[in-house]
Motif scaffolding. Structure first.
Motif, mmCIF file in Angstrom:
data_model
loop_
_atom_site.group_PDB
_atom_site.id
_atom_site.type_symbol
_atom_site.label_atom_id
_atom_site.label_comp_id
_atom_site.label_asym_id
_atom_site.label_seq_id
_atom_site.Cartn_x
_atom_site.Cartn_y
_atom_site.Cartn_z
ATOM 1 N N GLY A 141 0.807 -1.214 0.000
ATOM 2 C CA GLY A 141 0.000 0.000 0.000
ATOM 3 C C GLY A 141 0.842 1.267 0.000
ATOM 4 O O GLY A 141 0.611 2.193 -0.789
ATOM 5 N N THR D 43 1.059 -6.719 5.234
ATOM 6 C CA THR D 43 -0.065 -7.237 4.451
ATOM 7 C C THR D 43 0.204 -8.663 3.988
ATOM 8 O O THR D 43 -0.675 -9.529 4.048
ATOM 9 C CB THR D 43 -0.325 -6.319 3.245
ATOM 10 O OG1 THR D 43 -0.617 -5.010 3.727
ATOM 11 C CG2 THR D 43 -1.489 -6.823 2.412
ATOM 12 N N GLN D 87 -6.681 -3.618 3.511
ATOM 13 C CA GLN D 87 -6.071 -2.303 3.380
ATOM 14 C C GLN D 87 -6.717 -1.518 2.235
ATOM 15 O O GLN D 87 -6.919 -0.314 2.317
ATOM 16 C CB GLN D 87 -4.560 -2.473 3.128
ATOM 17 C CG GLN D 87 -3.777 -1.180 3.206
ATOM 18 C CD GLN D 87 -2.266 -1.431 3.121
ATOM 19 O OE1 GLN D 87 -1.822 -2.544 2.857
ATOM 20 N NE2 GLN D 87 -1.487 -0.399 3.370
ATOM 21 N N ASP D 163 -6.082 -4.672 8.555
ATOM 22 C CA ASP D 163 -4.901 -4.160 7.862
ATOM 23 C C ASP D 163 -5.051 -2.657 7.701
ATOM 24 O O ASP D 163 -5.801 -2.189 6.841
ATOM 25 C CB ASP D 163 -4.771 -4.855 6.500
ATOM 26 C CG ASP D 163 -3.380 -4.668 5.886
ATOM 27 O OD1 ASP D 163 -2.577 -3.897 6.461
ATOM 28 O OD2 ASP D 163 -3.113 -5.286 4.846
HETATM 29 MG MG MG Z 1 0.137 -3.275 3.607
#
Ligand code: MG
Ligand code: ATP
Ligand code: ATP
Ligand code: MG
Lengths: 221, 299, 299, 221
Positions: A141, D43, D87, D163
């Motif tokens: 991310g 993640t 996420q 997340d």
């Molecule tokens: Mg992540």
């Protein structure tokens, strides 16, 4: 540089307007925060500035262009001078990091050595040069967010719109990105940062802050 | 690295996105191939049957009946004269004796009934065969009839008229069916390309958002569709050619038409397929991209 | 609110997702409709031409030649007997005089050559017409030939043999073409459905991630494909029916086949189309969903 | 509840492993933070816990299930007992907020009044009851994140994997979501929160913190 005049945005099917009677100006070379809680209308406001949406009433001016009257051919040219860091990144999933960043230059005809150098320099700034060959959809991310930052900066736009540019970043990386925006501003760009994070406001000392709440503006006290 | 500095024109981007989505490309190309092969098979049949039919109704033989007072040698020289006419392939003098012998053969088991004849009732004649593909009714027949030696020109008109009428009906039918088939295949191909474009709408939106002109976005997709359509047209032609080769047994159909003549790929077919494919590809690409870009603004 | 508490079975979800994606649904249905209409048109032609051809080669007339010593009245009573046979429609005694008169008419301008005949060479005969659709070669002809009065049974075999041979070749050809067309259309339809599923892979992935069983994910997509295929089969049948009505002028083709007989929708066609469509839909749905779910794990 | 034993995850085309020799246990009813900078492997680690990916070597156990040996039929059943806040949210864009949340119950056969009541109660907790009819793709970033939270909670899973659950939320909303997770934990669930935000760690007092850096574990000092 940016002028909103009595802008109201109603979405069909929604009781309350996302923006209500918003008017303000941003001077050239200004650094402006757009602050407000979830759903305040920050993203909606930024979208009006790059012609991704249009106000229900009121006018939006960017540079000399009235976005409501801009012909379909002129919008792309405007967008090339506006760098946007999207809240949801908007990377091309199957393309590698280099090409995602280069895209912003290529659409304006960029190529050759200068393109490669500029892209690599920008990737180095967000510390992703070692991931240049990685496909965007394999990134974490925070890595994706930094690619989005690099793509917005690489074209050295006159106006930079950053929508929550540090939401997916750890404090170190977040600070580094905010420093990039500050440097960018110092080199002459107008910068608008939408954020819900009061920490960011504190970081960037004297900048002007607009507070949005339920679509209404509350000028910084 | 070197590639990264290059210009990445529309064609380059078209090929790249085809390679990035091999599954999508193969689905699109196979769909287009099948659609075009169907049109190609239809065209092949119609064109070849038309040729065969035209040969039947035009390359026919005429029987030019001579007056009783024309001598065999006069008849033979008349035949030698007629053979030089442009529309004529063969002209042969047939004496009354030869005609009777032939008639006898034609009667077969009933030939015995000719035995009682006193004199040969048949006339001298010249048999004329026209160039295949030429309809002699308008030009050759009147010119023959005007010759002084000629009593009558016997054509196979009555039977041919029926056949021609049927062919006209079938031709109109084939045209209607062909038109519909054409529209259908253009729709099929267009839909496929539009679906494939729509599948990548996120990519289109992103390019739009970072300031790509509509053409910058559109042209690679249209080119991609075009490339796929041309590839499909080539594959469809190959497929047809191979199939026709397999099916083209040397069997004979009635009326002297050979099956291998019907099952031959006319050279127009690949060209038409490429045209249909290209049209559909361009249409699909334009419509597909247009739709995505329009939607993007409205969100 | 009430709807929200309801069970939302697979069919409900299938219909909902069709309504959520009207553009996708219309693209899929129109593609399937065109593909199925092409198969339908082909089937219609093949089935009807087959019927017409079968009629031609079976409803034929037989000429039963009698021995010279059979009297006209014996011949007439034989005809009255034969007419009661199950496969026979008409049976008529034709005397040698009647036959000669007819032969004279058939010779037309050349009839004069019969004038010199001493005696009538033609035999007495019975003309037999078989029920259309029945091939008399196996049953009726041997039975006729065994009768003591009968000298010979003349059929139009030589000509029919050629026609039948041609029809066999064409039939084999039609089968091959039909098979390929069938495969092609299944591929077209399957591809369309797979594309449509692939377009919604995000949705499939999400359901998978929150713990939906493979069947929970798959069944609505397969049902959706099935519904679309059945809808398309219905539309294709309607389309064909309307087109055939428009094209079906009452024109006559050679050999006594009427155009309106060829341009009639055989009742099997909608059923076959629904079958082909359903097969393609289920295949496409299964393959498409399978592909997405497999990919999801590998990412 | 959760056990990782010498887990290494190599992605093809990447020089460094995303996870390297990671071993730890999470006791039932524990509240655990997984902290680390962008790209640390947070993640990736969570994905192993709900079978979205598999380790290159090592074993992952959730409850009594060894995820490497789980048959294709048992994975869905496991996932229904694990709530995940992704996420990137992973909402169904064309479906409304209610249905997005209800999905987690429907896949387990839920329906009727109890389903409606539970969904509405959960939406109220994230303050989105008034948006129940809005399509997910019309929501703001923070609203989407809260829908993701609601969907993860609505099934009352035994294990909750979050997340970056507050990355798109303003401080108020962020606090509220963290409070929800704490309540949930108090009612007996095992909770794992991956975050790059040290602020969150401070908020949730005594919880255990695992530090990830470049795929390696550094147990909290
Ligand atoms: Mg992540
Ligand atoms: N396309 C749309 N259709 C309907 N409603 C919309 C649409 N886009 C935004 N909204 C609504 O407008 C309001 C403002 O949304 P916006 O995305 O501008 O919020 P935001 O300030 O960016 O919030 P966040 O910090 O959560 O991103 C929200 O309630 C959202 O649901
Ligand atoms: N499918 C994949 N293929 C290749 N590399 C991957 C893949 N998924 C993740 N990675 C890489 O593994 C590393 C760890 O990624 P991960 O998403 O676990 O980080 P994270 O700790 O969640 O970071 P963030 O806080 O930025 O979300 C990253 O460098 C990422 O690029
Ligand atoms: Mg926002």
């Amino acid at each position: 540089m940016v002028r909103l005049h009595q802008v109201t945005k109603h979405f069909p099917g929604r009781a309350r307007p996302a923006l209500k009677d918003v008017s303000f100006r941003v001077a050239p070379r200004e650094f402006l925060f757009l602050n407000g809680p979830s759903g305040a209308g920050k993203t909606t406001l930024l979208r009006l500035l790059y012609g991704a949406d249009f106000p229900t009433s009121g006018t939006v001016t960017v540079g000399k262009a009235d976005l409501g009257r801009l012909s379909g051919r002129k919008l792309p040219r405007l967008r090339r001078r506006v760098g946007v860091i999207f809240q949801d990144f908007r990377l091309v999933p199957r393309r590698d990091v280099f090409e995602n960043v280069a895209l912003a230059l290529r659409v304006a005809g960029g190529r050759g050595k200068s393109l490669v150098e500029r892209v690599e320099k920008t990737l180095a700034m967000v510390e992703l040069l070692d991931k240049a060959d990685a496909r965007a959809d394999t990134l974490s991310g925070g890595e994706q967010q930094r690619v989005a930052v690099a793509r917005a900066l690489v074209g050295r736009p006159a106006l930079l719109l950053a929508d929550e540019p540090t939401g997916n970043l750890d404090p170190d990386n977040g600070r580094r990105v905010m420093q990039l925006l500050a440097d960018f501003h110092a080199r002459g760009a107008t910068v608008m940062v939408a954020t819900h994070d009061p920490g960011l406001l504190a970081q960037a000392g004297g900048a002007r802050v607009l507070h949005l709440r339920d679509g209404r503006l509350e000028e910084s006290p | 690295m070197s590639r990264r500095g290059a210009r990445q024109g529309a064609l380059y981007r078209a090929v790249r996105q085809m390679r990035e989505n091999p599954w999508l490309t193969s689905v699109a190309v196979s769909t287009l191939t099948v659609a075009l092969a169907i049109v190609g098979a239809y065209l092949t049949l119609v064109l070849n049957l038309d040729t065969a039919g035209r040969r039947l109704t035009t390359g026919a033989a005429l029987m030019v009946v001579l007056h009783d007072d024309v001598s065999p040698s006069d008849g033979a020289s008349l035949a030698r004269e007629i053979i030089h006419w442009p529309q004529v392939v063969r002209a042969r003098f047939v004496s009354r004796g030869e005609a009777l012998a032939r008639f006898r053969r034609q009667l077969g088991p009933h030939a015995g009934l000719l035995d009682g004849l006193g004199a040969n009732p048949l006339p001298n004649a010249v048999e004329v065969e026209l160039t295949p593909g030429i309809d002699g009714t308008e030009t050759v027949v009147p010119r023959l009839a005007k010759l002084v030696q000629v009593a009558e020109v016997v054509t196979s008109r009555p039977w041919l008229n029926r056949l021609e009428q049927a062919m006209t009906v079938m031709g109109r039918l084939a045209l209607a069916v062909g038109g519909l088939l054409f529209l259908g295949v253009v729709l099929l191909s267009t839909n496929t390309v539009r679906l494939a474009v729509y599948l990548r709408r996120d990519e289109l939106e992103i390019m739009d958002l970072v300031g790509a002109s509509t053409d910058y976005v559109r042209v690679p997709f249209v080119l991609e569709a075009l490339l796929q359509a041309l590839l499909a047209a080539g594959l469809a032609s190959l497929l047809l050619w191979a199939l026709l080769g397999l099916l083209g047994a040397p069997a004979e159909l009635p009326l002297g038409v050979r099956l291998s003549e019907i099952l031959r790929l006319p050279p127009q077919v690949p060209v038409v397929l490429a045209g249909v494919g290209a049209l559909a590809g361009v249409l699909g690409g334009m419509l597909g991209v247009g739709r995505v870009l329009r939607n993007q603004v409205r969100r």
